[in-house]
Design an enzyme around this catalytic site. Sequence first.
Site, PDB file in Angstrom:
ATOM      1  CB  CYS A 203      -1.157  -0.069   0.645  1.00  0.00           C
ATOM      2  SG  CYS A 203      -2.012  -1.799   1.290  1.00  0.00           S
TER       3      CYS A 203
ATOM      4  NE  ARG B 216       4.047   1.676  -1.839  1.00  0.00           N
ATOM      5  CZ  ARG B 216       5.172   1.041  -1.051  1.00  0.00           C
ATOM      6  NH1 ARG B 216       6.758   1.709  -1.326  1.00  0.00           N
ATOM      7  NH2 ARG B 216       5.523   0.028   0.226  1.00  0.00           N
TER       8      ARG B 216
ATOM      9  CD1 TRP C 136      -2.956  -4.448  -4.521  1.00  0.00           C
ATOM     10  CD2 TRP C 136      -1.984  -6.197  -3.273  1.00  0.00           C
ATOM     11  NE1 TRP C 136      -2.068  -6.381  -4.864  1.00  0.00           N
ATOM     12  CE2 TRP C 136      -2.253  -6.847  -3.717  1.00  0.00           C
ATOM     13  CE3 TRP C 136      -1.674  -6.500  -1.351  1.00  0.00           C
ATOM     14  CZ2 TRP C 136      -1.664  -8.294  -3.767  1.00  0.00           C
ATOM     15  CZ3 TRP C 136      -1.260  -8.053  -2.008  1.00  0.00           C
ATOM     16  CH2 TRP C 136      -0.986  -8.453  -3.004  1.00  0.00           C
TER      17      TRP C 136
ATOM     18  CG  ASN D  99       1.810   0.781   3.617  1.00  0.00           C
ATOM     19  OD1 ASN D  99       0.442   1.105   3.499  1.00  0.00           O
ATOM     20  ND2 ASN D  99       2.508   1.601   3.484  1.00  0.00           N
ATOM     21  N   GLY D 100       2.160  -2.665   5.745  1.00  0.00           N
ATOM     22  CA  GLY D 100       2.522  -4.241   6.774  1.00  0.00           C
ATOM     23  C   GLY D 100       1.517  -5.370   7.391  1.00  0.00           C
TER      24      GLY D 100
ATOM     25  CD  GLU E  13      12.177 -10.427 -17.437  1.00  0.00           C
ATOM     26  OE1 GLU E  13      11.511 -10.954 -16.364  1.00  0.00           O
ATOM     27  OE2 GLU E  13      11.176  -9.088 -16.943  1.00  0.00           O
TER      28      GLU E  13
ATOM     29  CE  LYS F 216       7.928  -7.551 -17.205  1.00  0.00           C
ATOM     30  NZ  LYS F 216       9.549  -7.737 -16.467  1.00  0.00           N
TER      31      LYS F 216
ATOM     32  CD  GLU G  19       5.275  -8.457 -14.816  1.00  0.00           C
ATOM     33  OE1 GLU G  19       6.031  -7.998 -15.171  1.00  0.00           O
ATOM     34  OE2 GLU G  19       4.452  -7.736 -13.947  1.00  0.00           O
TER      35      GLU G  19
ATOM     36  CG  HIS H 292      12.988 -33.230 -22.215  1.00  0.00           C
ATOM     37  ND1 HIS H 292      12.980 -34.778 -22.282  1.00  0.00           N
ATOM     38  CD2 HIS H 292      14.107 -32.358 -21.985  1.00  0.00           C
ATOM     39  CE1 HIS H 292      15.048 -34.364 -22.721  1.00  0.00           C
ATOM     40  NE2 HIS H 292      15.133 -33.375 -22.350  1.00  0.00           N
TER      41      HIS H 292
ATOM     42  CE  LYS I 285       8.238  -0.795 -10.147  1.00  0.00           C
ATOM     43  NZ  LYS I 285       8.933  -2.095 -11.542  1.00  0.00           N
TER      44      LYS I 285
HETATM   45  O1  M6R Z   1      11.743  -4.868  -6.468  1.00  0.00           O
HETATM   46  P1  M6R Z   1      11.874  -6.247  -6.553  1.00  0.00           P
HETATM   47  O2  M6R Z   1      12.958  -6.530  -7.652  1.00  0.00           O
HETATM   48  O3  M6R Z   1      12.216  -7.459  -5.356  1.00  0.00           O
HETATM   49  O4  M6R Z   1      11.026  -6.875  -7.220  1.00  0.00           O
HETATM   50  C1  M6R Z   1      10.833  -8.549  -7.644  1.00  0.00           C
HETATM   51  C2  M6R Z   1       9.535  -8.252  -8.295  1.00  0.00           C
HETATM   52  O5  M6R Z   1       8.752  -8.334  -7.084  1.00  0.00           O
HETATM   53  C3  M6R Z   1       9.529  -7.808  -9.495  1.00  0.00           C
HETATM   54  O6  M6R Z   1      10.452  -7.771 -10.106  1.00  0.00           O
HETATM   55  C4  M6R Z   1       7.785  -8.601 -10.534  1.00  0.00           C
HETATM   56  O7  M6R Z   1       7.903  -9.900 -10.317  1.00  0.00           O
HETATM   57  C5  M6R Z   1       7.423  -7.269 -11.728  1.00  0.00           C
HETATM   58  N1  M6R Z   1       6.570  -7.613 -11.518  1.00  0.00           N
HETATM   59  C6  M6R Z   1       8.289  -7.598 -12.867  1.00  0.00           C
HETATM   60  O8  M6R Z   1       7.829  -7.796 -13.477  1.00  0.00           O
END
Ligand code: M6R
Length: 609
Positions: free
Chosen positions: A2, A27, A74, A100-101, A482, A486, A489, A505, A604
């Site tokens: 959050c 966030r 969130w 937050n937390g 990766e 992308k 997500e 496999h 994020k």
């Molecule tokens: O802030 P960080 O690099 O530790 O975050 C790690 C993952 O949460 C972050 O890379 C996430 O997978 C991204 N949304 C990918 O685009």
Amino acid sequence: MCGIIGYIGKRNAKDFLIEGLRRLEYRGYDSAGMAVMKDGRIFLTKAVGKVAELESKIRGDARQAMLGIAHTRWATHGKPSETNAHPHADCFGNLSLVHNGIVENYQELRDMLVGKGHRFVSETDSEVIAHLVEEELKSCEFEDAFTRALSALQGTYGVAMMGVSDPEKLFVARKGSPLVIGVGTDEYLVASDVSAMVGHVSKVIYLEDGEMAIIDLQGYRVKTLDHELLEKEEQILEWSQEQAQKGGHPHFMIKEILEQPKSFEDALRGRLLVEEGLAKLGGLMPVEERLRKIDRIVIASCGTSYHAGLAGEYMLEEYAGIPVEVEYASEFRYRKSLIDERTAVIALSQSGETADTLAAVREAKRKGALTLGVVNVVGSTIARETDAGIYNHAGPEVSVASTKAFTSQLAILALLTLYFGRMRGMSLVTGKRIAEGLRMLPSLIEKVAEQSEPIKKMAKKYQDTPHFLYLGRKYNMPIALEGALKIKEIAYVPAQGYPTGEMKHGPIALIDEQSLCLFIAPKDSVYEKSISGLEEIKARGGRVIVITTEGNEAIGGKADEVILIPKTLELLTPILSIIPLQLFAYHMSVAKGYDVDRPRNLAKSVTVE
Ligand code: M6R
């Protein structure tokens, strides 16, 4: 997850709070709320959905106050709803709190407070803090009530609070969730993230775990929860307002993709000594002697940062000759990882706040390892808790989908390869070759990014594809993972990333006329081996987009589409091959009409386990 923002000063709090919330929306964004203090009364507004919903509901006195707090949520405890949105209040609306937390003992505290007659309205863990302060206020002043309440909590918090019994002060504290104070002229901001305050303040103070601050128009005091006064250093906030905004692009993601020539260069700036074939990493100087003695590296990270770690493993083992293991940070503390004082644990994290990665750092320290942070957000928790580290200097990354942070992580891992390699016998010639290759990359990244329009056409053409397979070998295996992450997500399409050789496999069973394979095969040492995989897909009717090296146009006969990337050193190809995959995912998400920068269910910065 959050976002928290607070303001105290002589100007209109609402303007700072709403702008701050907008910048923090990445966030978490299922609901938002704002409370302001005016003439000793608190005015509260909440809304489900985006910050715009909240803004449209703010009326009357709430528009004209000089003290206030706000929050974008969130959900962790309790579904997204106005009732569960922050700020939370006590029984009579005499205080207001954003948090937050996670309060781990909230059920026990809630039962105790209900037993004393407190009435709860939300399902959240956060509301207990407001009632705890209310309870303590029966026997002391607000400042003491605040600290006593926090001392009763188990779990994590970044909190900001105000109350009518002390109506000209803002109270904040942190334990495990970031909290920053921005110092302006006759005004102060508080936030969970500096991006909420850039452009308004030029100095910031990072609170540490167990610290609190009391802020009014005369200034601030920082203390421990045991009331020990602390002298905190005010640090210069270097990020510009312009950096934190979209710069004319429709989305932060495309802005951040196109910024990569610069962010990559910024990661190298002042660190790459091409003539000496060396990397100068000032942040590692304090631990250099210890680094000479390590015999193993463990890289702990999550998501995109984990994929960068995998590419780093290949670079470091091949050129620096050090055994490297890449671990999901979320697994690290739950298994017996064999690390000791001769292990360097590198935490890779854009945000520097990812709970799993932070927990891995703490576990590694407990086991005696040397901990290093490769972090983008300056002053973040991982940056401060690691023994030494290197900042990405990629600037704020706002889009949830990480792009420029990824390539800047690869830049730093390549610098670390040079650093450790030259420490351990890499020749000057090899060092110079890698350094020169790195120096050339910003202009090559730019060249790849110029293909945004043709890639957009491909994304549109294939936008109804039901599933994707991403394949890559050796240095490009992590890029396959990766690329698949992308598209999952932000375009919500099932996608799998695999090493090319693994296809036979299992994943080969998925191939049919409907499937699309993104096949990464630059002209490198494993090119010939990779191409047999391409033949196998075509033989089964699968459609293929191939990413290969300029000059290899002949591959067109075997592929449905070809994307060319310039030639570079093999270990640096991932830095180029990821760019078309970022663009493909971006354009696919736009074509499908999704909220690119704020994909569903994601945040994020994942600051809960
Ligand atoms: O802030 P960080 O690099 O530790 O975050 C790690 C993952 O949460 C972050 O890379 C996430 O997978 C991204 N949304 C990918 O685009």
